[in-house]
Scaffold this motif. Structure first.
Motif, mmCIF file in Angstrom:
data_model
loop_
_atom_site.group_PDB
_atom_site.id
_atom_site.type_symbol
_atom_site.label_atom_id
_atom_site.label_comp_id
_atom_site.label_asym_id
_atom_site.label_seq_id
_atom_site.Cartn_x
_atom_site.Cartn_y
_atom_site.Cartn_z
ATOM 1 N N LEU A 1 51.217 -41.868 14.037
ATOM 2 C CA LEU A 1 50.590 -40.868 14.906
ATOM 3 C C LEU A 1 51.073 -41.028 16.357
ATOM 4 O O LEU A 1 51.361 -40.042 17.042
ATOM 5 N N ARG A 2 51.154 -42.300 16.784
ATOM 6 C CA ARG A 2 51.604 -42.541 18.155
ATOM 7 C C ARG A 2 53.057 -42.109 18.316
ATOM 8 O O ARG A 2 53.453 -41.552 19.344
ATOM 9 N N ALA B 1 53.126 -38.407 18.641
ATOM 10 C CA ALA B 1 52.690 -38.000 19.981
ATOM 11 C C ALA B 1 53.819 -38.222 20.987
ATOM 12 O O ALA B 1 54.099 -37.368 21.825
ATOM 13 N N ARG C 1 56.469 -35.720 20.574
ATOM 14 C CA ARG C 1 56.059 -34.419 21.121
ATOM 15 C C ARG C 1 56.260 -34.425 22.638
ATOM 16 O O ARG C 1 56.718 -33.439 23.211
ATOM 17 N N ILE C 2 55.923 -35.547 23.263
ATOM 18 C CA ILE C 2 56.136 -35.665 24.719
ATOM 19 C C ILE C 2 57.622 -35.506 25.031
ATOM 20 O O ILE C 2 58.007 -34.794 25.957
ATOM 21 N N THR D 1 58.693 -31.920 24.595
ATOM 22 C CA THR D 1 58.172 -31.117 25.719
ATOM 23 C C THR D 1 59.005 -31.372 26.972
ATOM 24 O O THR D 1 59.358 -30.442 27.696
ATOM 25 N N ARG D 2 59.336 -32.656 27.204
ATOM 26 C CA ARG D 2 60.099 -32.996 28.406
ATOM 27 C C ARG D 2 61.503 -32.374 28.346
ATOM 28 O O ARG D 2 61.958 -31.764 29.313
#
Lengths: 271, 133
Positions: free
Chosen positions: A32-33, A36, A39-40, A43-44
């Motif tokens: 999960l981490r 996440a 995803r960061i 997005t970046r």
């Protein structure tokens, strides 16, 4: 003895079970981490990609406007070879590096052209821009190549046409006047020049251009030939349409296409 | 009457449950923090993308030397931040000189997204930090 054996075995089994459960939980949590974090990263990368693709036309527009202003002041058409993007590329790479993104930027050749729709005779700038953005940690990669095209609404090509047209018109009219009558007087030539300037001023005003000219002339009448010197002392066109305002050091500025002083010599042979 | 087996089972269950009770919240909090960071970052990126689409960034780029007008554009950008979120906006030049900074709400735990803005005189960076709460 039997009791101790059972207790020890149970303790080991319980500890092992507990470890298994915790490990299983940790793995799920790690996944999960990781998701996440990915995803960061995505997005970046996406945000960086948007930032550079939005900013490049903004930067280019500023540089093209500077070139239009510079060339207009010299009475020539803008040259795309004078537009530099190295500063932007360096700044962009620094910016991306600051975001933890490795970048390869590839700029195509910059081309200038004339608009084929309103505003008539304005400049259209086109180029292509390719990039590869790579996240250093997750090795996520984003690559794209796109065409960039925008209009600088200053009618530099139209202004150049007007100036060239005016010069040709004056030369043609004076040439025809002398071909019709080799002894044409100064008053006739002065009237031709004044009428042509007025006609151009009217025509330009109707198109949102401010036209100005100062034309002098001299004759050298000989026995065999008559030479007419047409002095284009001042010749300028300013785009006064509302959209043709550019910012130079934060100040609103209009572009004036100003031709350098020049003299045309017409030679007529007496028959 | 309790047998030894009963007490071993009870002890084991307590031990396993205790371990889970101690570890689970820590793990869950770490995951929720990471997910929250990712979500807030995407919110900040969306705000800047929308601001670009609405022409606010272009407008800001033209107002580098007009602080009063720049404040108004920044207010428009800030209005795109989701309600009840704290934010900070920092506009700086390449050498790190701050051109302007703005902020409202809770300034702790902000997640930042930065974009590049060419102003005609220099190449600057605008950083938007957004945080929940």
């Amino acid at each position: 003895m039997r009791k101790a054996f059972i207790l020890t075995t149970t303790a080991v089994a319980v500890a092992y079970l507990t470890l298994l459960i915790i490990q299983g939980m940790s793995e799920e949590v790690s996944i999960l981490r990781e998701l996440a974090a990915q995803r960061i990263t995505v997005t970046r990368l996406s945000s960086c990609s948007d930032a550079i693709t939005e900013d490049l036309p903004r930067y280019l527009r500023g540089e093209v406007e500077k070139e239009v202003l510079r060339s207009a002041s010299m009475g020539i058409l803008p040259n795309s070879m004078n537009v530099e993007v190295e500063e932007w590329k360096t700044a962009s790479c620094d910016f991306l590096e600051g975001q933890g993104v490795l970048a390869e930027l590839d700029m195509g050749c910059i081309g200038f052209g004339r608009t084929d729709r309103a505003p008539e005779g304005a400049l259209v700038c086109g180029t292509s821009f390719g990039y590869v953005l790579r996240d250093e940690i997750y090795e996520t990669e984003l690559r794209d190549r796109r065409a960039i095209s925008f209009i600088v609404p200053i009618r530099i090509y139209l202004m150049s046409d007007v100036v060239s047209g005016f010069r040709s018109s004056i030369i043609g009219k004076i040439w025809r006047a002398f071909m019709g009558n080799i002894n044409s007087e100064g008053d006739t030539i002065r009237r031709i020049v004044t009428e042509t300037i007025r006609a151009y001023q009217r025509s330009c005003a109707a198109r949102g251009l401010d036209f100005g000219a100062k034309v002098g002339f001299e004759f050298d009448r000989g026995n065999v030939t008559t030479t007419v010197f047409i002095n284009f002392e001042e010749l300028w066109v300013t785009d006064i349409s509302p959209e043709a305002i550019m910012l130079v050091n934060g100040e609103p500025t209009r572009v004036t296409f100003r031709k350098e002083r020049s003299t045309i010599e017409l030679l007529f042979r007496h028959h | 009457m309790h047998t030894m087996v009963d007490s071993i089972i009870a002890n084991s269950a307590v031990w396993i449950l205790a371990s889970l009770v101690i570890i689970a919240p820590i793990q869950t909090e770490q995951v929720s923090l990471a997910l929250e960071e990712a979500f807030v970052m995407s919110q900040a990126a969306d705000v800047l993308k929308e601001a670009e689409g609405l022409g606010y960034i272009d407008e800001l780029a033209r107002l580098e030397r007009d602080r009063a007008s720049a404040d108004k554009v920044i207010a428009k950008i800030a209005s795109l931040v989701p309600p009840n979120h704290g934010f900070s906006i920092s506009w700086s030049s390449r050498d790190g000189t701050i051109i302007g900074s703005w902020g409202a709400g809770d300034q702790s735990n902000l997640v930042h997204v930065t974009i590049i803005i060419s102003t005609g005189t220099q190449i600057t960076q605008l950083s938007l930090g957004v945080g929940e709460g």
